[in-house]
Scaffold this active site. Structure first.
Site, PDB file in Angstrom:
ATOM      1  N   ASN A   1       0.448 -14.147   3.728  1.00  0.00           N
ATOM      2  CA  ASN A   1      -0.486 -13.048   3.477  1.00  0.00           C
ATOM      3  C   ASN A   1      -0.003 -12.295   2.250  1.00  0.00           C
ATOM      4  O   ASN A   1       1.184 -12.255   1.964  1.00  0.00           O
ATOM      5  CB  ASN A   1      -0.518 -12.103   4.684  1.00  0.00           C
TER       6      ASN A   1
ATOM      7  N   HIS B   1      -0.063  -8.457   0.675  1.00  0.00           N
ATOM      8  CA  HIS B   1      -0.304  -7.072   1.087  1.00  0.00           C
ATOM      9  C   HIS B   1      -0.005  -6.156  -0.099  1.00  0.00           C
ATOM     10  O   HIS B   1       1.015  -6.326  -0.771  1.00  0.00           O
ATOM     11  CB  HIS B   1       0.603  -6.730   2.276  1.00  0.00           C
TER      12      HIS B   1
ATOM     13  N   SER C   1       3.416  -7.502  -1.897  1.00  0.00           N
ATOM     14  CA  SER C   1       4.353  -8.399  -1.203  1.00  0.00           C
ATOM     15  C   SER C   1       3.604  -9.606  -0.664  1.00  0.00           C
ATOM     16  O   SER C   1       2.487  -9.474  -0.168  1.00  0.00           O
ATOM     17  CB  SER C   1       4.983  -7.698   0.014  1.00  0.00           C
TER      18      SER C   1
ATOM     19  N   ASP D   1       1.188  -6.904   9.135  1.00  0.00           N
ATOM     20  CA  ASP D   1       1.867  -6.766   7.837  1.00  0.00           C
ATOM     21  C   ASP D   1       3.387  -6.809   7.972  1.00  0.00           C
ATOM     22  O   ASP D   1       4.113  -6.062   7.311  1.00  0.00           O
ATOM     23  CB  ASP D   1       1.424  -5.478   7.121  1.00  0.00           C
TER      24      ASP D   1
END
Ligand code: GAR
Length: 321
Positions: free
Chosen positions: A109, A111, A138, A147
């Site tokens: 992911n 973020h 990040s 997250d």
């Protein structure tokens, strides 16, 4: 040429990170390709772009569906497209535990903050209000916590006195476009890297009782027993005699078994030069989706075939629990 890792990208909105990932995939040396772009939002602008670029798309709005059911449908589409990794790129939906567990260590992911700071929403506003000199982004592996998960890479972006959340968000996105493709490429590429593969074999081999590392004819090898009289149960083979295979050699029960495996699953097994004649089989490890539990089973079996009885007895007793 080694096959490229197949990645599905999940988006909910603009899809500008998706665009960065997919154009990076066009570089000849990029180790991944985009197998699917999927969204929970039929109006996500990124879908149109993906379609125009010839990438298969999948849309399923989540309205009126419970989380698990929606996750399942997305999961089916992703697997159906042959994806081996998932890249979340502005997918603004929390994923359930089953979905996350099914993609453990295979879902990334991006973020828009320097994690662990500012998980969740409004990251830029929070960074400005806190007076941070630097914001950033990040890329991390996805775990059950929002997250969270090991950070694979970060990039800092300086904040400016006149910043608004929108202005800062725009600059952070420029950083995201640099960071995400690079980290994804490194992450999927590591599975084809000889050093990484050897490290995995080393970890599994040395987890077995009374084992040690000892190179043999210049190649890594692993033995069981004492330093003096130990016996080899695994050899590492990388591009031996010009072959493109990187893998581990382990002992089979018979030449018959070896020949059958090589014939039935040539993508996994090969008969190595010289060692093959005495029952050693090559298990190929420079391929996507290696089942490392299976490799561990082979190592244990090979270990058992040469380990002293007192050790195999101990192992049997331990496995009864
Ligand atoms: C990106 O800035 C991404 O970091 C963020 O959403 C934006 C998506 O933009 N993701 C999150 O906030 C996830 N918690 P995009 O659709 O143009 O790539």
């Amino acid at each position: 040429m080694t096959a490229k890792a197949k990645v599905a990208i999940l988006i909910s909105g603009q899809g500008s990170n998706m665009a960065a990932l997919l154009y990076h995939a066009r570089l000849a040396d990029c180790p991944y390709e985009i197998a699917l772009v999927a969204s929970n939002n039929a109006h996500a602008p990124g879908l149109k772009l993906a379609e125009a670029e010839g990438i298969p798309i999948f849309v399923r709005p989540h309205k009126g569906m419970d989380r698990a059911a929606h996750d399942r449908i997305m999961d089916e589409a992703i697997r159906g497209a042959g994806a081996e990794y998932v890249a979340l790129a502005g997918y603004m939906r929390i994923l359930g535990d089953d979905f996350v567990a099914g993609w453990q260590d295979r879902m990334l992911n991006i973020h828009p903050s320097l994690l662990p700071r500012y998980r969740g929403l409004d990251t830029h506003k929070r960074a400005i209000e806190a007076g941070d000199t630097h914001a950033g982004c990040s890329v991390h592996l996805v775990t059950g916590e929002l997250d969270d998960g090991p950070v694979l890479g970060q990039m800092q972006v300086a904040t400016l006195p006149e910043d608004t959340p929108e202005k800062l968000a725009t600059r952070v996105r420029y950083a995201e476009y640099q960071l995400y493709p690079r980290i994804l490429a490194e992450y999927v590429g590591r599975e084809m890297d000889v050093g990484w593969i050897e490290a995995q074999v080393n970890r599994l081999a040395l987890a077995l009782p009374e084992t040690h590392f000892r190179p043999s004819h210049g190649s890594p090898g692993w033995r069981v027993g004492s330093e003096k009289s130990g016996k080899y149960f695994a050899h590492f083979s990388a591009h031996h005699h010009g072959s493109d295979a990187i893998g581990v050699l382990v002992k089979t029960g018979s030449i018959d078994e070896l020949e059958t495996l090589c014939e039935e699953q040539p993508e996994i097994y090969w008969k190595p030069a010289y060692y093959g004649a005495s029952g050693w089989i090559g298990v190929r490890l420079n391929r996507a989706n290696v089942d490392w539990d299976h490799v561990a089973e082979w190592l244990e079996r090979s270990w058992r075939s040469v380990a002293p009885k007192r050790l195999t007895k101990l192992m049997d007793a331990a496995e009864e629990f």
